[in-house]
Design a protein around this motif. Sequence first.
Motif, short mmCIF file in Angstrom:
data_model
loop_
_atom_site.label_atom_id
_atom_site.label_comp_id
_atom_site.label_asym_id
_atom_site.label_seq_id
_atom_site.Cartn_x
_atom_site.Cartn_y
_atom_site.Cartn_z
N LYS A 274 0.83 -1.21 0.00
CA LYS A 274 0.00 0.00 0.00
C LYS A 274 0.86 1.26 0.00
O LYS A 274 0.55 2.24 -0.68
N GLU A 275 1.94 1.21 0.77
CA GLU A 275 2.84 2.37 0.82
C GLU A 275 3.54 2.58 -0.52
O GLU A 275 3.64 3.71 -1.02
N GLU A 276 4.04 1.50 -1.12
CA GLU A 276 4.80 1.62 -2.35
C GLU A 276 3.93 1.94 -3.56
O GLU A 276 4.31 2.74 -4.42
N LEU B 117 0.38 2.83 -3.60
CA LEU B 117 -0.79 3.70 -3.52
C LEU B 117 -0.50 5.02 -2.83
O LEU B 117 -1.43 5.72 -2.39
N GLY B 118 0.78 5.37 -2.73
CA GLY B 118 1.15 6.62 -2.07
C GLY B 118 0.53 7.84 -2.72
O GLY B 118 0.20 8.83 -2.06
N GLU B 119 0.37 7.80 -4.07
CA GLU B 119 -0.19 8.95 -4.79
C GLU B 119 -1.66 9.19 -4.45
O GLU B 119 -2.18 10.28 -4.68
N LEU B 120 -2.31 8.19 -3.90
CA LEU B 120 -3.73 8.32 -3.59
C LEU B 120 -3.97 8.83 -2.18
O LEU B 120 -5.11 9.04 -1.77
N ASN B 121 -2.89 9.00 -1.41
CA ASN B 121 -2.99 9.47 -0.03
C ASN B 121 -3.92 8.57 0.80
O ASN B 121 -4.71 9.03 1.60
N ILE B 122 -3.82 7.27 0.51
CA ILE B 122 -4.60 6.30 1.29
C ILE B 122 -3.72 5.82 2.43
O ILE B 122 -2.66 5.26 2.20
N SER B 123 -4.19 6.05 3.63
CA SER B 123 -3.40 5.59 4.78
C SER B 123 -3.50 4.08 4.85
O SER B 123 -4.38 3.45 4.27
N LYS B 124 -2.57 3.48 5.58
CA LYS B 124 -2.62 2.02 5.76
C LYS B 124 -3.99 1.64 6.28
O LYS B 124 -4.49 2.25 7.21
N GLN B 125 -4.54 0.67 5.65
CA GLN B 125 -5.86 0.25 6.08
C GLN B 125 -5.75 -0.80 7.16
O GLN B 125 -5.55 -1.95 6.90
N GLN B 126 -5.93 -0.30 8.36
CA GLN B 126 -6.21 -1.24 9.44
C GLN B 126 -7.71 -1.06 9.62
O GLN B 126 -8.17 -0.49 10.58
N ALA B 127 -8.47 -1.51 8.60
CA ALA B 127 -9.89 -1.21 8.53
C ALA B 127 -10.56 -1.64 9.82
O ALA B 127 -10.61 -2.80 10.15
N ASN B 128 -11.09 -0.62 10.53
CA ASN B 128 -11.69 -0.87 11.83
C ASN B 128 -10.79 -1.77 12.67
O ASN B 128 -11.09 -2.95 12.87
N PRO B 129 -9.65 -1.26 13.13
CA PRO B 129 -8.71 -2.13 13.83
C PRO B 129 -9.33 -2.84 15.02
O PRO B 129 -8.85 -3.87 15.45
N ASP B 130 -10.42 -2.29 15.55
CA ASP B 130 -11.04 -2.91 16.72
C ASP B 130 -12.28 -3.71 16.37
O ASP B 130 -13.10 -4.01 17.22
N LYS B 131 -12.43 -4.07 15.07
CA LYS B 131 -13.67 -4.71 14.62
C LYS B 131 -13.90 -6.06 15.30
O LYS B 131 -15.03 -6.49 15.41
N ASP B 132 -12.85 -6.77 15.70
CA ASP B 132 -13.02 -8.10 16.29
C ASP B 132 -12.98 -8.06 17.82
O ASP B 132 -13.00 -9.11 18.46
N LEU B 133 -12.94 -6.87 18.39
CA LEU B 133 -12.87 -6.77 19.84
C LEU B 133 -14.23 -7.03 20.46
O LEU B 133 -15.28 -6.74 19.89
N LEU B 134 -14.19 -7.58 21.65
CA LEU B 134 -15.40 -7.72 22.46
C LEU B 134 -15.58 -6.38 23.19
O LEU B 134 -14.79 -6.02 24.06
N LYS B 135 -16.60 -5.63 22.82
CA LYS B 135 -16.79 -4.27 23.32
C LYS B 135 -17.30 -4.29 24.75
O LYS B 135 -18.23 -5.03 25.09
N HIS B 136 -16.72 -3.44 25.58
CA HIS B 136 -17.12 -3.43 26.98
C HIS B 136 -18.56 -2.97 27.17
O HIS B 136 -19.25 -3.38 28.10
N VAL B 137 -19.05 -2.14 26.22
CA VAL B 137 -20.42 -1.65 26.37
C VAL B 137 -21.44 -2.75 26.09
O VAL B 137 -22.61 -2.62 26.47
N THR B 138 -21.03 -3.80 25.40
CA THR B 138 -21.96 -4.90 25.11
C THR B 138 -21.99 -5.95 26.21
O THR B 138 -22.84 -6.84 26.17
N LEU B 139 -21.10 -5.86 27.17
CA LEU B 139 -21.04 -6.86 28.25
C LEU B 139 -22.12 -6.56 29.28
O LEU B 139 -22.20 -5.43 29.79
N PRO B 140 -22.96 -7.52 29.59
CA PRO B 140 -24.00 -7.28 30.60
C PRO B 140 -23.38 -7.17 32.00
O PRO B 140 -22.46 -7.91 32.35
#
Length: 563
Positions: free
Chosen positions: A279-281, A283-306
Amino acid sequence: MKRLNVTQQATEEKTTLAEPKRLNLLTAIEQIVELSEGSNLSEEFYVKARRYVRYVAKKLSLTPVQAVLFSLFVDKSDDSCIRISDFATHLRCRTVRIIRYMSDIDVLEKRKLVICCRQRREKTYRISMPVIEALKENRCYEPQLRGGLTCEELFDELDDLFEQRDDSELTYDALVGEINTLFDNNDSLEFVRRVRSYGLAEWDWVLLVYFCHLFVSNDDDNIGPHDFDDLYESKIIFRLQERELVQGHSDLMRRKLVEYVNSDGYADRNAFKLTDQAKEELLGELNISKQQANPDKDLLKHVTLPAKQLFYNEREARQIDQLAALLSPDRFDDIRSRLAASGMRNGFACLFYGAPGTGKTETVYQLAKRTGRDIMQVNFAALKSCWVGESEKNVKALFDRYRTLVTKCDTVPILLFNEADAIIGKRQEGAERAVDKMENSIQNIILQEMESLDGILIATTNLTQNMDKAFERRFLYKIEFERPSLEAKQAIWQSMLPDLTAEEATELASAYDFTGGQIENIARKQAVDKILRGVERVDIETLRQYCDSERIASPEKRRRIGF
């Protein structure tokens, strides 16, 4: 006969003179279509339509036959699935006669005056809107040589090309030719220069460009073989590419341009994505940052814990309260910074150990909810791979991902090693079997990562007798979860079954040495029974029966289950 020919010629000339002298393409095409209907493309038709055929042929640089065929295509331009059998119907001739002219239709396709779709072993055709627009302006359609593009515009063009390939409107060879032409006309772009600098085989660089297209156009960072199974003309090439990617032998992987998708720290060998390096090499011209798409997408969210009330013995309650205070965001950040300033390790590794059902895992969840921390839960069975060396890579990727989460999340998440018995056990001395060597290697990697941990790691285990001393040293906090005391059991019974009287709760707590998990099982059975029987309250005698069945595995009442 001679007189008849003279009369016929005079009639034709009279007709010609009566027609407007100034033609345009659409008028000439209309006349060709009108005169060709039912003509069987006879010589008589060509005589009658000569003026119009010559006009179209000259204007578009076509042969007379190609001019007629193109006119028939234009007449059906509202149909996206034109078949040559449609022409046979219009001309009242055999389809085989039209097949004789397929080489002329191929010329029209090559000139992009018509677009061919090859699906299910059938060819259909359509006319594109740019061709119609050119005819409306009475000019010959010429495909634009798209040069001087920005990188964004280049990917718009690639999007069109791959869409045509997906719709079977471009052969693989035609696609490669179009991309090469596009690259030739825009060779000053860094993306083009980079792709060509790798010196990849054609199959590989086309796949690389396709991966880039999917990422840029669709934000797709999870590409499976099904996404490119129609890219190549030959299924043999597709299967070869698929096998090399799955086995990690692809040149794209060796060059660190493509990698497996990692989920929960383990590699999915049937899902691929561009590496951050690619991506760096590329797609640099597109100014696309490294995609850690939703880096927390697989986390167990504390707000969902009963929220759940837990009951501990006095010593456990004191240790857990101390840990909760340490993990509160303000205190935690302050302690980390002070430890780092003193040159000490600033990560916190905690071990929760004790019998099953004593609340170890649930305590982690409640600590997370109480301190506002999400949880990255590790599945060790998924981390292990049958591929040599892959399990070690999965473990390293797991900690790499956790480090990324620590830097990107506002609040440091908890890395939970649940039921970590197999991981923290004693390492095999003088291991010779491949499995034992792999286990030792995984443990060594985890030990190294714990040494440099910058975050919060909590491991739970039912067994500590076989714990490796190296792991024991690395856990800063060790909390033993004992079986609940009589007072704790009474509180758990009344918390789980509010209908119980204090006397009934005391009776059950005294008679049955249950953990919180076992008492919860009784409460669930009681809830189901109330629903099935339609009663408001289950009597104490029924609860005793539940308790007796719950403890069938205890030493004093163990019996075989099944065969």
